[in-house]
Motif scaffolding. Structure first.
Motif, PDB file in Angstrom:
ATOM      1  N   ARG A  58      -0.983 -16.037   7.107  1.00  0.00           N
ATOM      2  CA  ARG A  58      -0.210 -17.156   7.380  1.00  0.00           C
ATOM      3  C   ARG A  58      -1.791 -18.339   7.293  1.00  0.00           C
ATOM      4  NH1 ARG A  58      -2.898 -18.649  12.771  1.00  0.00           N
ATOM      5  NH2 ARG A  58      -3.689 -17.138  12.569  1.00  0.00           N
ATOM      6  N   LYS A  59      -3.200 -18.070   7.492  1.00  0.00           N
ATOM      7  CA  LYS A  59      -4.123 -19.072   7.198  1.00  0.00           C
ATOM      8  C   LYS A  59      -3.435 -20.132   5.611  1.00  0.00           C
ATOM      9  CE  LYS A  59      -7.473 -17.436  10.179  1.00  0.00           C
ATOM     10  NZ  LYS A  59      -8.413 -17.053  10.790  1.00  0.00           N
ATOM     11  N   ARG A  60      -3.859 -19.406   5.104  1.00  0.00           N
ATOM     12  CA  ARG A  60      -3.364 -20.150   3.694  1.00  0.00           C
ATOM     13  C   ARG A  60      -2.063 -20.725   3.281  1.00  0.00           C
ATOM     14  NH1 ARG A  60      -4.170 -15.611   1.173  1.00  0.00           N
ATOM     15  NH2 ARG A  60      -2.187 -15.016  -0.385  1.00  0.00           N
ATOM     16  N   THR A  61      -1.496 -19.921   3.770  1.00  0.00           N
ATOM     17  CA  THR A  61       0.315 -20.773   4.189  1.00  0.00           C
ATOM     18  C   THR A  61       0.587 -21.495   4.870  1.00  0.00           C
ATOM     19  OG1 THR A  61       1.279 -18.547   4.480  1.00  0.00           O
ATOM     20  CG2 THR A  61       0.395 -18.695   1.948  1.00  0.00           C
ATOM     21  N   GLY A  62       0.412 -20.962   6.605  1.00  0.00           N
ATOM     22  CA  GLY A  62       1.139 -21.528   7.691  1.00  0.00           C
ATOM     23  C   GLY A  62       2.116 -20.555   7.901  1.00  0.00           C
ATOM     24  N   GLU A 150       3.550  -2.649   1.031  1.00  0.00           N
ATOM     25  CA  GLU A 150       4.150  -2.325  -0.027  1.00  0.00           C
ATOM     26  C   GLU A 150       4.843  -3.680   0.737  1.00  0.00           C
ATOM     27  OE1 GLU A 150       4.906   0.550  -1.663  1.00  0.00           O
ATOM     28  OE2 GLU A 150       3.115   1.001  -1.556  1.00  0.00           O
ATOM     29  N   GLY A 151       5.577  -3.321   2.180  1.00  0.00           N
ATOM     30  CA  GLY A 151       6.846  -5.039   2.226  1.00  0.00           C
ATOM     31  C   GLY A 151       6.481  -6.145   2.379  1.00  0.00           C
ATOM     32  N   VAL A 152       4.804  -5.933   3.376  1.00  0.00           N
ATOM     33  CA  VAL A 152       4.651  -7.461   3.283  1.00  0.00           C
ATOM     34  C   VAL A 152       4.469  -7.715   2.369  1.00  0.00           C
ATOM     35  CG1 VAL A 152       2.509  -8.308   3.915  1.00  0.00           C
ATOM     36  CG2 VAL A 152       4.106  -6.967   5.754  1.00  0.00           C
ATOM     37  N   HIS A 153       3.951  -7.244   1.295  1.00  0.00           N
ATOM     38  CA  HIS A 153       3.262  -7.853  -0.485  1.00  0.00           C
ATOM     39  C   HIS A 153       4.282  -8.239  -1.355  1.00  0.00           C
ATOM     40  CE1 HIS A 153      -0.928  -5.562  -0.561  1.00  0.00           C
ATOM     41  NE2 HIS A 153      -0.493  -6.571   0.275  1.00  0.00           N
ATOM     42  N   ASP A 154       5.469  -7.772  -1.099  1.00  0.00           N
ATOM     43  CA  ASP A 154       7.064  -8.193  -1.531  1.00  0.00           C
ATOM     44  C   ASP A 154       7.175  -9.572  -0.511  1.00  0.00           C
ATOM     45  OD1 ASP A 154       8.891  -8.329  -4.028  1.00  0.00           O
ATOM     46  OD2 ASP A 154       9.073  -6.307  -2.623  1.00  0.00           O
ATOM     47  N   ILE A 155       7.305  -9.548   0.686  1.00  0.00           N
ATOM     48  CA  ILE A 155       7.616 -10.807   1.472  1.00  0.00           C
ATOM     49  C   ILE A 155       6.845 -11.819   0.936  1.00  0.00           C
ATOM     50  CG2 ILE A 155       7.915 -11.504   3.564  1.00  0.00           C
ATOM     51  CD1 ILE A 155       8.465  -8.960   4.601  1.00  0.00           C
ATOM     52  N   GLU A 156       5.503 -11.890   0.698  1.00  0.00           N
ATOM     53  CA  GLU A 156       4.638 -12.612   0.360  1.00  0.00           C
ATOM     54  C   GLU A 156       5.063 -13.284  -0.743  1.00  0.00           C
ATOM     55  OE1 GLU A 156       0.854 -11.004   2.827  1.00  0.00           O
ATOM     56  OE2 GLU A 156       0.617 -10.897   1.122  1.00  0.00           O
ATOM     57  N   ALA A 157       5.618 -12.204  -1.890  1.00  0.00           N
ATOM     58  CA  ALA A 157       5.805 -12.480  -3.405  1.00  0.00           C
ATOM     59  C   ALA A 157       6.533 -13.587  -3.611  1.00  0.00           C
ATOM     60  CB  ALA A 157       5.415 -11.862  -4.506  1.00  0.00           C
ATOM     61  N   ILE A 158       8.082 -13.285  -2.986  1.00  0.00           N
ATOM     62  CA  ILE A 158       9.118 -14.120  -2.378  1.00  0.00           C
ATOM     63  C   ILE A 158       8.628 -15.787  -2.162  1.00  0.00           C
ATOM     64  CG2 ILE A 158      11.169 -13.923  -1.680  1.00  0.00           C
ATOM     65  CD1 ILE A 158      11.919 -11.677  -1.979  1.00  0.00           C
ATOM     66  N   LEU A 159       8.148 -15.282  -0.753  1.00  0.00           N
ATOM     67  CA  LEU A 159       7.730 -16.746  -0.273  1.00  0.00           C
ATOM     68  C   LEU A 159       6.542 -17.826  -0.595  1.00  0.00           C
ATOM     69  CD1 LEU A 159       7.412 -15.167   3.693  1.00  0.00           C
ATOM     70  CD2 LEU A 159       9.240 -16.311   2.501  1.00  0.00           C
ATOM     71  N   GLY A 160       6.146 -17.095  -1.221  1.00  0.00           N
ATOM     72  CA  GLY A 160       5.167 -17.298  -2.287  1.00  0.00           C
ATOM     73  C   GLY A 160       3.712 -18.139  -1.409  1.00  0.00           C
ATOM     74  N   ASN A 161       2.967 -18.804  -2.006  1.00  0.00           N
ATOM     75  CA  ASN A 161       1.587 -19.372  -1.528  1.00  0.00           C
ATOM     76  C   ASN A 161       1.313 -20.561  -1.113  1.00  0.00           C
ATOM     77  OD1 ASN A 161      -0.032 -16.491  -1.776  1.00  0.00           O
ATOM     78  ND2 ASN A 161      -0.171 -16.742  -4.076  1.00  0.00           N
ATOM     79  N   GLU A 162       2.435 -21.277  -0.928  1.00  0.00           N
ATOM     80  CA  GLU A 162       2.535 -22.379  -0.709  1.00  0.00           C
ATOM     81  C   GLU A 162       3.627 -22.888   0.525  1.00  0.00           C
ATOM     82  OE1 GLU A 162       3.950 -25.103  -3.447  1.00  0.00           O
ATOM     83  OE2 GLU A 162       2.836 -24.328  -4.678  1.00  0.00           O
ATOM     84  N   GLU A 163       2.659 -23.530   1.215  1.00  0.00           N
ATOM     85  CA  GLU A 163       3.428 -23.484   3.191  1.00  0.00           C
ATOM     86  C   GLU A 163       4.748 -24.018   2.580  1.00  0.00           C
ATOM     87  OE1 GLU A 163       2.495 -25.446   7.506  1.00  0.00           O
ATOM     88  OE2 GLU A 163       1.278 -25.862   5.858  1.00  0.00           O
ATOM     89  N   LYS A 164       6.225 -23.162   3.394  1.00  0.00           N
ATOM     90  CA  LYS A 164       7.298 -23.977   3.639  1.00  0.00           C
ATOM     91  C   LYS A 164       7.276 -24.767   4.519  1.00  0.00           C
ATOM     92  CE  LYS A 164       8.153 -21.731  -0.340  1.00  0.00           C
ATOM     93  NZ  LYS A 164       7.155 -20.893   0.014  1.00  0.00           N
ATOM     94  N   VAL A 165       7.305 -26.165   5.076  1.00  0.00           N
ATOM     95  CA  VAL A 165       7.539 -26.923   6.054  1.00  0.00           C
ATOM     96  C   VAL A 165       8.985 -26.762   6.983  1.00  0.00           C
ATOM     97  CG1 VAL A 165       6.423 -29.270   6.821  1.00  0.00           C
ATOM     98  CG2 VAL A 165       5.854 -28.029   4.931  1.00  0.00           C
ATOM     99  N   VAL A 166       9.390 -27.094   7.743  1.00  0.00           N
ATOM    100  CA  VAL A 166      10.353 -27.252   8.599  1.00  0.00           C
ATOM    101  C   VAL A 166       9.653 -28.680   9.024  1.00  0.00           C
ATOM    102  CG1 VAL A 166      12.047 -26.482   9.891  1.00  0.00           C
ATOM    103  CG2 VAL A 166       9.934 -24.547   8.365  1.00  0.00           C
ATOM    104  N   HIS A 167      10.442 -29.054   9.227  1.00  0.00           N
ATOM    105  CA  HIS A 167      10.814 -30.662   9.268  1.00  0.00           C
ATOM    106  C   HIS A 167      11.531 -30.220  10.971  1.00  0.00           C
ATOM    107  CE1 HIS A 167       8.401 -32.305   5.823  1.00  0.00           C
ATOM    108  NE2 HIS A 167       9.134 -31.830   5.290  1.00  0.00           N
ATOM    109  N   ALA A 168      11.062 -31.738  11.643  1.00  0.00           N
ATOM    110  CA  ALA A 168      11.502 -31.523  13.100  1.00  0.00           C
ATOM    111  C   ALA A 168      12.068 -32.080  12.648  1.00  0.00           C
ATOM    112  CB  ALA A 168      10.625 -32.412  14.138  1.00  0.00           C
ATOM    113  N   PRO A 169      13.991 -31.728  13.327  1.00  0.00           N
ATOM    114  CA  PRO A 169      14.887 -33.195  13.447  1.00  0.00           C
ATOM    115  C   PRO A 169      14.873 -34.376  14.119  1.00  0.00           C
ATOM    116  CG  PRO A 169      14.821 -31.407  15.586  1.00  0.00           C
ATOM    117  CD  PRO A 169      13.895 -30.963  14.498  1.00  0.00           C
ATOM    118  N   THR A 170      15.733 -35.452  12.752  1.00  0.00           N
ATOM    119  CA  THR A 170      15.438 -36.563  13.534  1.00  0.00           C
ATOM    120  C   THR A 170      16.098 -37.288  13.864  1.00  0.00           C
ATOM    121  OG1 THR A 170      14.982 -37.093  11.165  1.00  0.00           O
ATOM    122  CG2 THR A 170      15.471 -39.036  11.937  1.00  0.00           C
TER     123      THR A 170
END
Length: 240
Positions: A58-62, A150-170
């Motif tokens: 979480r600290k690495r990717t958000g 192992e499930g967590v590692h697989d989820i992390e591999a799919i999501l990647g090590n970069e933060e997926k930003v969810v922007h606030a609605p305009t």
């Protein structure tokens, strides 16, 4: 009268809002953690190792992966997962980069629920594959920690090590009616009608209060009635 009205509205609103969630859905802990082992599936050391893994990610990717284990299911697996996801604030637009991994001990059930920020990243087929190939085999051997890590590692591999930003609605002042939104299978949007019920009750109570206030200031005139059912009854006529 005014004090009684305000107290009534306060109590009614709290009761109706409480109906949105099953009473057995636990409240979010005061100090939030990634691992919440209510089902006692992990040892203290295993829980600590899993917490360290998820906290570092979480600290690495958000991107937060939250694990909740339960001894039993108060509702169906899908409904229980959705209610925890909503009640713990994972469904808000500012917190939708969160994954919930819910595990039930009896019956043994697993479900992965993701926010809209991950709709096109962690698909339903990916969640099912992780459960079938990583989590379930270890759970059948009662090795819950291995299945979860192992499930967590697989989820992390799919999501990647970069933060997926969810922007606030305009903010939009004039918006056309949007088309019906398709809800993914691994997330159900609970738009409870409780707020509409509250508004209706508030309007009803206000109307009653205004009516009572009007009658108090303008009492109706007294009228005299005579009944023809009793032949001995006397009536008076005013002749002018």
């Amino acid at each position: 009268m005014r004090t009684l009205l305000l107290v009534s509205l306060f109590l009614v609103s709290h009761v109706l809002l409480a109906w949105q969630y099953d009473p057995e859905i636990k409240n979010k802990p005061r100090f939030a953690r990634e691992v919440n082992d209510f089902g006692d599936l992990l040892t203290w050391g295993q829980e600590s190792d899993l917490e360290d893994e998820l906290d570092a990610y979480r600290k690495r990717t958000g991107n937060a992966i939250v694990i909740i284990t339960l001894k039993t299911l108060p509702l169906s697996l899908k409904e229980t997962s959705v209610q925890y996801y909503k009640k713990w604030g994972m469904g808000a637009w500012y917190a939708r980069n969160k994954i919930l991994l819910l595990v039930s001990r009896s019956p043994r059930r697993v479900r992965i629920t993701s926010g809209r920020g991950f709709d096109n990243i962690l698909a339903d087929r990916d969640c099912q594959r992780i459960i079938d190939e990583k989590i379930t085999p270890a759970f059948r051997a009662f090795d819950y920690f291995t299945g979860l890590i192992e499930g967590v590692h697989d989820i992390e591999a799919i999501l990647g090590n970069e933060e997926k930003v969810v922007h606030a609605p305009t903010p939009v002042y004039v918006t056309p009616k949007p088309p019906p939104q398709q809800t993914p299978e691994n997330e159900v949007d609970l738009d409870s009608p409780g707020l509409w019920v509250i508004r209706g009750i508030i309007v009803f109570v206000v109307i009653i209060w205004l009516r009572l206030r009007y009658l108090k200031r303008n009492p109706p005139p007294l009228e005299t009635y005579s009944s023809a059912a009793n032949p001995d009854a006397e009536t008076e006529e005013n002749v002018t």
